[in-house]
Design a protein around this motif. Structure first.
Motif, short mmCIF file in Angstrom:
data_model
loop_
_atom_site.label_atom_id
_atom_site.label_comp_id
_atom_site.label_asym_id
_atom_site.label_seq_id
_atom_site.Cartn_x
_atom_site.Cartn_y
_atom_site.Cartn_z
N ALA A 1 -62.58 -27.71 71.06
CA ALA A 1 -63.01 -29.05 70.63
C ALA A 1 -62.13 -29.57 69.50
CB ALA A 1 -64.47 -29.02 70.20
N ILE A 2 -61.76 -28.68 68.59
CA ILE A 2 -60.88 -29.08 67.49
C ILE A 2 -59.52 -29.51 68.02
CG2 ILE A 2 -59.59 -28.18 65.50
CD1 ILE A 2 -62.12 -26.47 64.88
N ARG A 3 -58.94 -28.71 68.90
CA ARG A 3 -57.62 -29.05 69.46
C ARG A 3 -57.66 -30.34 70.26
NH1 ARG A 3 -57.09 -23.40 69.78
NH2 ARG A 3 -57.76 -23.23 71.94
N VAL B 1 -65.47 -26.92 59.42
CA VAL B 1 -65.22 -28.04 58.52
C VAL B 1 -65.15 -29.28 59.40
CG1 VAL B 1 -63.74 -28.99 56.72
CG2 VAL B 1 -63.88 -26.50 57.03
N ALA B 2 -65.96 -30.30 59.06
CA ALA B 2 -66.07 -31.46 59.93
C ALA B 2 -66.48 -32.70 59.14
CB ALA B 2 -67.10 -31.19 61.03
N TRP B 3 -66.20 -33.86 59.75
CA TRP B 3 -66.75 -35.12 59.26
C TRP B 3 -68.11 -35.28 59.92
CZ3 TRP B 3 -65.76 -38.83 55.77
CH2 TRP B 3 -66.46 -40.04 55.89
N CYS B 4 -69.15 -35.51 59.12
CA CYS B 4 -70.51 -35.64 59.64
C CYS B 4 -70.87 -37.13 59.74
CB CYS B 4 -71.49 -34.92 58.72
SG CYS B 4 -73.22 -35.08 59.20
N GLU B 5 -71.21 -37.57 60.96
CA GLU B 5 -71.58 -38.97 61.14
C GLU B 5 -72.87 -39.31 60.40
OE1 GLU B 5 -71.55 -40.00 65.32
OE2 GLU B 5 -69.35 -39.92 65.40
N LEU B 6 -73.83 -38.38 60.36
CA LEU B 6 -75.11 -38.62 59.69
C LEU B 6 -74.90 -38.84 58.19
CD1 LEU B 6 -78.25 -38.68 59.79
CD2 LEU B 6 -78.16 -36.21 59.35
N ARG B 7 -74.14 -37.98 57.56
CA ARG B 7 -73.92 -38.05 56.11
C ARG B 7 -72.73 -38.92 55.71
NH1 ARG B 7 -78.77 -36.72 55.32
NH2 ARG B 7 -79.30 -34.52 55.45
N GLN B 8 -71.94 -39.35 56.71
CA GLN B 8 -70.75 -40.16 56.45
C GLN B 8 -69.84 -39.51 55.41
OE1 GLN B 8 -69.66 -43.32 57.98
NE2 GLN B 8 -70.92 -42.14 59.41
N GLY B 9 -69.58 -38.23 55.63
CA GLY B 9 -68.71 -37.49 54.73
C GLY B 9 -68.34 -36.14 55.29
N PRO C 1 -65.15 -32.09 64.30
CA PRO C 1 -64.63 -30.82 63.77
C PRO C 1 -63.10 -30.82 63.70
CG PRO C 1 -65.18 -30.59 66.08
CD PRO C 1 -65.59 -31.98 65.68
N PHE C 2 -62.57 -30.35 62.57
CA PHE C 2 -61.11 -30.31 62.45
C PHE C 2 -60.58 -29.01 61.88
CE2 PHE C 2 -62.73 -32.42 58.67
CZ PHE C 2 -62.06 -31.79 57.64
N ALA C 3 -61.44 -28.08 61.48
CA ALA C 3 -60.95 -26.79 60.97
C ALA C 3 -62.06 -25.75 61.02
CB ALA C 3 -60.45 -26.94 59.53
N LEU C 4 -61.64 -24.50 61.14
CA LEU C 4 -62.54 -23.35 61.01
C LEU C 4 -62.03 -22.52 59.84
CD1 LEU C 4 -63.10 -22.12 64.67
CD2 LEU C 4 -64.86 -22.85 63.07
N GLY C 5 -62.94 -22.16 58.94
CA GLY C 5 -62.59 -21.33 57.80
C GLY C 5 -63.17 -19.94 57.96
N TYR C 6 -62.39 -18.94 57.67
CA TYR C 6 -62.83 -17.55 57.75
C TYR C 6 -62.88 -17.01 56.33
CZ TYR C 6 -61.91 -18.05 62.70
OH TYR C 6 -61.95 -18.46 64.01
N LEU C 7 -64.08 -16.90 55.78
CA LEU C 7 -64.27 -16.43 54.42
C LEU C 7 -64.74 -14.98 54.44
CD1 LEU C 7 -66.02 -19.67 53.12
CD2 LEU C 7 -63.59 -19.12 53.10
N ASP C 8 -64.99 -14.41 53.27
CA ASP C 8 -65.39 -13.01 53.18
C ASP C 8 -66.58 -12.66 54.06
OD1 ASP C 8 -63.39 -12.29 51.45
OD2 ASP C 8 -64.60 -12.55 49.65
N LYS D 1 -65.71 -35.00 69.64
CA LYS D 1 -66.94 -34.94 68.86
C LYS D 1 -67.80 -33.79 69.38
CE LYS D 1 -67.38 -39.83 67.72
NZ LYS D 1 -68.33 -40.98 67.69
N VAL D 2 -68.59 -33.22 68.48
CA VAL D 2 -69.49 -32.14 68.84
C VAL D 2 -70.87 -32.46 68.27
CG1 VAL D 2 -69.98 -29.67 68.51
CG2 VAL D 2 -67.62 -30.43 68.84
#
Length: 129
Positions: free
Chosen positions: A44-46, A82-90, A69-76, A50-51
């Motif tokens: 979906a990112i590539r 990581v995405a732009w949220c239509e509901l929160r407009q951010g 969606p535009f990125a996936l982060g791999y943390l500890d 919208k998801v």
């Protein structure tokens, strides 16, 4: 240090570059992705699609959101969409283990992925690469 792929690089040369790298990745416990199929999210990112996600917060309250969606982060300990949220407009970060269900939509989001990534990095104070 970023590496660029060049068609003339052999696996032996690549191995030498990786062996010389100061980046070390140690063993760790498995990170739960929950019911989320990360391969579908990567597609979906590539495709810049919208998801629609069903997301559970810390109190287990579920909300339905349409995100870009535009990125996936791999943390500890977690993986984060990581995405732009239509509901929160951010921009928002969604732990993948808290995504109860999702559907990739046919509709593309209106901005290019690179544009979203650049704006997110600026907002987070991450210097350009």
């Amino acid at each position: 240090m970023a590496y660029k792929y060049e068609s003339g690089v052999t696996s032996c040369e690549l191995r030498e570059m990786l062996d010389a790298s100061a980046l070390l990745v140690g063993p760790g416990k498995a990170i739960s992705t929950g019911a989320t199929d990360l391969s579908e999210l990567r597609l979906a990112i590539r495709a810049e699609r919208k998801v629609t996600i069903h997301y559970r917060d810390l109190q287990e309250t579920e909300t339905k959101r349409t995100v870009w969606p535009f990125a996936l982060g791999y943390l500890d300990n977690v993986r984060v969409l990581v995405a732009w949220c239509e509901l929160r407009q951010g921009f928002r970060h969604f732990r993948t283990d808290r995504i109860a269900a999702f559907a990739v939509e046919e509709q593309r989001y209106p901005r290019r992925r690179q544009s979203l990534l650049k704006a997110w990095r600026e907002m987070e104070g991450i210097p350009p690469q």
